[in-house]
Design an enzyme around this catalytic site. Structure first.
Site, PDB file in Angstrom:
ATOM      1  N   HIS A 217      76.554 -39.544  31.236  1.00 13.44           N
ATOM      2  CA  HIS A 217      76.764 -38.006  30.501  1.00 13.44           C
ATOM      3  C   HIS A 217      78.228 -37.790  31.038  1.00 13.44           C
ATOM      4  O   HIS A 217      78.729 -36.591  30.385  1.00 13.44           O
ATOM      5  CB  HIS A 217      75.668 -37.431  30.821  1.00 13.44           C
ATOM      6  N   SER A 221      78.670 -41.769  25.501  1.00  9.63           N
ATOM      7  CA  SER A 221      78.296 -43.198  25.075  1.00  9.63           C
ATOM      8  C   SER A 221      79.397 -43.934  24.385  1.00  9.63           C
ATOM      9  O   SER A 221      80.101 -43.372  23.642  1.00  9.63           O
ATOM     10  CB  SER A 221      77.107 -42.984  24.459  1.00  9.63           C
ATOM     11  N   LYS A 245      65.005 -40.929  16.373  1.00  4.50           N
ATOM     12  CA  LYS A 245      65.334 -42.563  16.377  1.00  4.50           C
ATOM     13  C   LYS A 245      64.646 -43.249  17.457  1.00  4.50           C
ATOM     14  O   LYS A 245      64.190 -44.374  17.274  1.00  4.50           O
ATOM     15  CB  LYS A 245      66.864 -42.761  16.290  1.00  4.50           C
ATOM     16  N   ASP A 246      64.822 -42.612  18.658  1.00  5.07           N
ATOM     17  CA  ASP A 246      64.189 -43.237  19.695  1.00  5.07           C
ATOM     18  C   ASP A 246      62.675 -43.374  19.475  1.00  5.07           C
ATOM     19  O   ASP A 246      62.117 -44.296  20.179  1.00  5.07           O
ATOM     20  CB  ASP A 246      64.423 -42.721  21.141  1.00  5.07           C
ATOM     21  N   GLU A 289      58.965 -66.839  37.582  1.00  4.46           N
ATOM     22  CA  GLU A 289      58.453 -66.206  36.348  1.00  4.46           C
ATOM     23  C   GLU A 289      59.611 -66.538  35.513  1.00  4.46           C
ATOM     24  O   GLU A 289      60.653 -66.693  35.810  1.00  4.46           O
ATOM     25  CB  GLU A 289      58.560 -64.609  36.642  1.00  4.46           C
TER      26      GLU A 289
END
Length: 422
Positions: A217, A221, A245-246, A289
């Site tokens: 922030h 972005s 959108k998220d 894993e």
């Protein structure tokens, strides 16, 4: 308004009363409401939010599991079986937690690869990228310790093999191993240490995520074009555009997550971990894993133990210096055709390492692992520095709005603009 109170703009009297005295709602509105974000985000930008949601799920399910888990070598395996059979919805909580680890790594891997493709590690976002690498390292430590807790055959032998790697370090190696074990073999003190750290580290991850978001922030972005917004015409408020959108991405993610949990809960696990740990019986093929397999392949590609360990750790630590290895002024590989080709080859190479890490360390598999390891490091140490000098990027758009609104890039004959240093 009384003297000393924050000037809150919220109309709800309860929210305004709280916000005047502790302006958390104003802060949330600023950081997640009106926060300006580039208007050209694609769905690859959903994965940061998905990672945060998955972390919350892992912490919540982990707390409930810890209420019924017994961190003792004679009780751990049976306590996990009791969770699965006798605790109300224990099977669901355990399957969500177990598969949540795999989903967490899938989401974070996509998040990292997106950052590499679009150049999100470049100035001024170097610290943001480095904090992300710290998060990934903490995830790996947390996942490894969590894998040991069921105290099955693969848990025990995985812990034995991986912790023994530290003995390769001269002088301090044996001290580190004994410190991890709490003795001279993997036993009850080891399980207690791992349980304590597995419980603690997710909260450490949460703290680093807070720093990661704070750094985001500050710098803002990145975006698919890799150019900075020129003004308000290039940005949108985060809410409601990107919260919506998220939300779409979150619904799809939960569908995939639910399919894995309800229809294939053990697909990404190892069947030997449903056998109680037995120090006297070594499994024929010890594997970690799946999300550790690329690094396991790098470890086994080197015949020297210390060299393998150094390369294994170096394969992740090299990400810290990635912003200084790639000196191209253009961020996004959409405008770097050669860089895009080599990155796609590197991605395939990473998947080859993942595949070969699950195979026995013999014959052709060793040769493939060595070739893939060589290209893994050559991409960072040779390819990216050379591309920065010799590659000719395509022209960059004048602004974010131009291609979004159909304007397209600059004319073909125009020179590419260097990436702006925000």
């Amino acid at each position: 308004m009384s003297i000393g109170l924050h000037n809150s703009e919220f109309k709800n009297p309860v929210v305004r009363w709280i916000d005047q005295r502790m302006p958390v709602f104003t802060m949330m509105q600023k950081e997640y409401g009106t926060f300006p974000t580039p208007k050209n985000f694609n769905y690859f930008w959903n994965f940061g939010a998905l990672a945060m949601v998955t972390l919350m799920i892992m912490i919540a399910t982990g707390i409930f599991l810890s209420m019924n888990y017994a961190a003792h070598t004679s009780l751990a395996f049976d306590s996990v079986e009791r969770i699965m059979r006798d605790v109300n919805y224990g099977w669901l909580i355990r399957y969500v937690h177990m598969n949540g680890a795999s989903m967490f790594f899938i989401v974070v891997y996509i998040h990292i690869f997106r950052g590499m493709y679009y150049g999100s590690y470049k100035a001024p976002r170097e610290l943001l990228w480095m904090l992300g690498v710290v998060i990934f390292l903490l995830m790996m430590a947390t996942a490894f310790m969590g894998y040991v807790l069921p105290w099955g055959q693969m848990s025990f032998w995985g812990a034995t093999v991986i912790t023994n790697l530290f003995s390769a370090f001269p002088v301090v190696g044996n001290f580190i191993v004994e410190l991890l074990w709490g003795g001279f073999s993997v036993d009850n003190p080891t399980l207690n240490r791992f349980f304590s750290l597995h419980y603690l580290l997710p909260f450490v991850i949460l703290g680093v995520v807070f720093l990661h978001v704070a750094a985001l922030h500050i710098t803002g972005s990145n975006n698919p074009l890799g150019i900075e917004p020129k003004g308000p015409q290039d940005t949108l408020p985060f809410h409601p555009y990107y919260t919506a959108k998220d939300s779409v991405g979150l619904v799809v993610y939960f569908i995939v997550f639910a399919v894995l949990v309800f229809f294939a809960p053990n697909y990404l696990g190892h069947p030997d971990n449903y056998i109680p740990a037995n120090p006297l019986v070594t499994p024929p093929h010890i594997v970690p894993e799946w999300y550790f397999l690329p690094y396991y392949a790098i470890l086994r590609a080197v015949p020297d133990k210390l060299g393998g360990v150094l390369l294994m750790f170096g394969s992740i630590l090299i990400w810290f210096v990635l912003p200084w290895l790639d000196r191209s002024p253009v961020r996004s590989m959409r405008f770097r055709p050669l860089a895009r080709l080599f990155f796609l080859l590197w991605t395939v190479n990473f998947l080859v390492l993942l595949w070969v890490g699950a195979k026995p360390a013999e014959g052709t598999y060793v040769l493939i692992a060595r070739i893939a390891t060589a290209y893994y490091f050559a991409y960072f140490l040779v390819v990216l520095p050379l591309l920065a000098k010799f590659e000719r990027p395509l022209p960059l758009p004048e602004s974010i709005s131009r291609p979004v609104l159909g304007g397209g890039p600059l004319p073909a004959g125009a020179a590419a603009k260097p990436m702006e240093k925000a």
